[in-house]
Design a protein around this motif. Structure first.
Motif, PDB file in Angstrom:
ATOM      1  N   SER A  12      40.916  45.851  32.671  1.00 45.50           N
ATOM      2  CA  SER A  12      39.767  44.948  32.779  1.00 45.50           C
ATOM      3  C   SER A  12      40.207  43.536  33.105  1.00 45.50           C
ATOM      4  CB  SER A  12      38.970  44.961  31.475  1.00 45.50           C
ATOM      5  OG  SER A  12      38.451  46.247  31.196  1.00 45.50           O
ATOM      6  N   TRP A  13      41.196  43.041  32.394  1.00 45.77           N
ATOM      7  CA  TRP A  13      41.664  41.681  32.662  1.00 45.77           C
ATOM      8  C   TRP A  13      42.366  41.578  34.007  1.00 45.77           C
ATOM      9  CZ3 TRP A  13      39.542  37.773  30.656  1.00 45.77           C
ATOM     10  CH2 TRP A  13      39.040  37.817  29.352  1.00 45.77           C
ATOM     11  N   VAL A  16      39.601  40.941  36.396  1.00 45.08           N
ATOM     12  CA  VAL A  16      39.138  39.556  36.323  1.00 45.08           C
ATOM     13  C   VAL A  16      40.112  38.630  37.046  1.00 45.08           C
ATOM     14  CG1 VAL A  16      38.658  37.627  34.771  1.00 45.08           C
ATOM     15  CG2 VAL A  16      37.853  39.927  34.186  1.00 45.08           C
ATOM     16  N   CYS A  17      41.383  38.751  36.722  1.00 49.91           N
ATOM     17  CA  CYS A  17      42.389  37.887  37.360  1.00 49.91           C
ATOM     18  C   CYS A  17      42.527  38.195  38.845  1.00 49.91           C
ATOM     19  CB  CYS A  17      43.743  38.056  36.666  1.00 49.91           C
ATOM     20  SG  CYS A  17      43.757  37.532  34.942  1.00 49.91           S
ATOM     21  N   ALA A 212      33.992  42.939  34.074  1.00 50.61           N
ATOM     22  CA  ALA A 212      35.130  42.737  34.974  1.00 50.61           C
ATOM     23  C   ALA A 212      34.846  43.306  36.353  1.00 50.61           C
ATOM     24  CB  ALA A 212      36.383  43.389  34.379  1.00 50.61           C
ATOM     25  N   PHE A 215      32.308  41.065  38.120  1.00 53.55           N
ATOM     26  CA  PHE A 215      32.960  39.815  38.526  1.00 53.55           C
ATOM     27  C   PHE A 215      33.839  40.042  39.750  1.00 53.55           C
ATOM     28  CE2 PHE A 215      36.604  36.866  38.230  1.00 53.55           C
ATOM     29  CZ  PHE A 215      35.921  35.660  38.284  1.00 53.55           C
TER      30      PHE A 215
END
Length: 251
Positions: A12-13, A16-17, A212, A215
């Motif tokens: 998930s991160w 996002v990144c 995520a 986004f």
């Protein structure tokens, strides 16, 4: 299957990144696809290319569903899994074979297939083995609102794709000004619809993995709407001045 919380959080991160980095990259360099790719690009026919890059996001959640293990009951889980797989079923088995777009670069297919594989696993595993939905009025209202947004976005996306297809006869690669539907308000109506879809999915899911993905979608296809808008303005002197790129009346 047990919930792999570490993998879910990491993936998930990463979305996002990765989305933020991809947005930054696209402000400097246009992604090479469609009208923007070079003549030297090695490509795959559009139908096969779209199928290969999109189908992992449909197959992986279905395969996870068929694995031994009780994912647990719940209308919220079922609803979200159906919305996710419905979108990618349409992309893989309907849109892919209706499209009249240009051939797809092989590098784009590879990167998209990798993304769809990772995201298909992330969303499927999270919904089937990690997500928990409390039986409250707030949860029910959020699911209903998110599902409504998803249906609205999917309808806009499918209708906009139909308008774009109708601008070309089979075999043509010319560009014309699209009219009708959300194209009266924005140049990237198909992109706007898909972003609304996944924002609705994120509202319904109310979790890090669903946020995520929404986004990343905004960061990856939002700039494409802007690039298309500028390209239309350069190509056509009579392009409607009141149209925005992505968000009606604003942007």
């Amino acid at each position: 299957m047990e919930c792999m919380e570490g993998a879910v959080s990491s993936l998930s991160w990463s979305l996002v990144c990765g989305g933020a980095l991809y947005l930054w990259h696209q402000t400097r360099v246009r992604t090479a696809y469609g009208r923007y790719m070079s003549a030297e690009s090695r490509c795959c026919p559009a139908a096969l290319g779209w199928f290969l890059q999109e189908v992992p996001s449909f197959l992986l959640p279905v395969l996870l569903l068929l694995l031994p293990g009780d994912p647990g009951p719940g209308p919220g889980r079922t609803l979200l899994l159906c919305t996710f797989t419905l979108h990618y079923f349409h992309r893989s088995f309907v849109y892919a074979f209706l499209t009249r777009g240009r051939p797809v670069p092989l590098t784009t297919i590879v990167y998209a297939a990798i993304f769809c594989s990772l995201n298909g696993f992330l969303q499927g595993h999270h919904l089937l083995h990690c997500a928990r939905f409390q039986d409250t009025r707030l949860t029910s209202a959020r699911l209903a609102a998110g599902f409504f947004l998803f249906v609205v976005g999917l309808s806009i996306n499918i209708h906009s794709d139909h308008i774009l297809r109708s601008l070309r006869r089979p075999g043509e690669v010319v560009y014309r000004i699209p009219h009708g539907g959300m194209f009266e308000f924005v140049s990237g109506a198909n992109f706007f619809g898909e972003i609304v879809e996944w924002c609705g999915y994120a509202v319904a899911g109310w979790s890090l993995p669903t946020f995520a993905f929404a986004f990343f979608t905004l960061c990856s296809i939002g700039p494409r709407a802007y690039h298309h808008h500028r390209d239309y303005q350069r190509r056509f002197e009579d392009y409607p001045r009141c149209r925005k790129a992505l968000i009606p009346f604003l942007l």
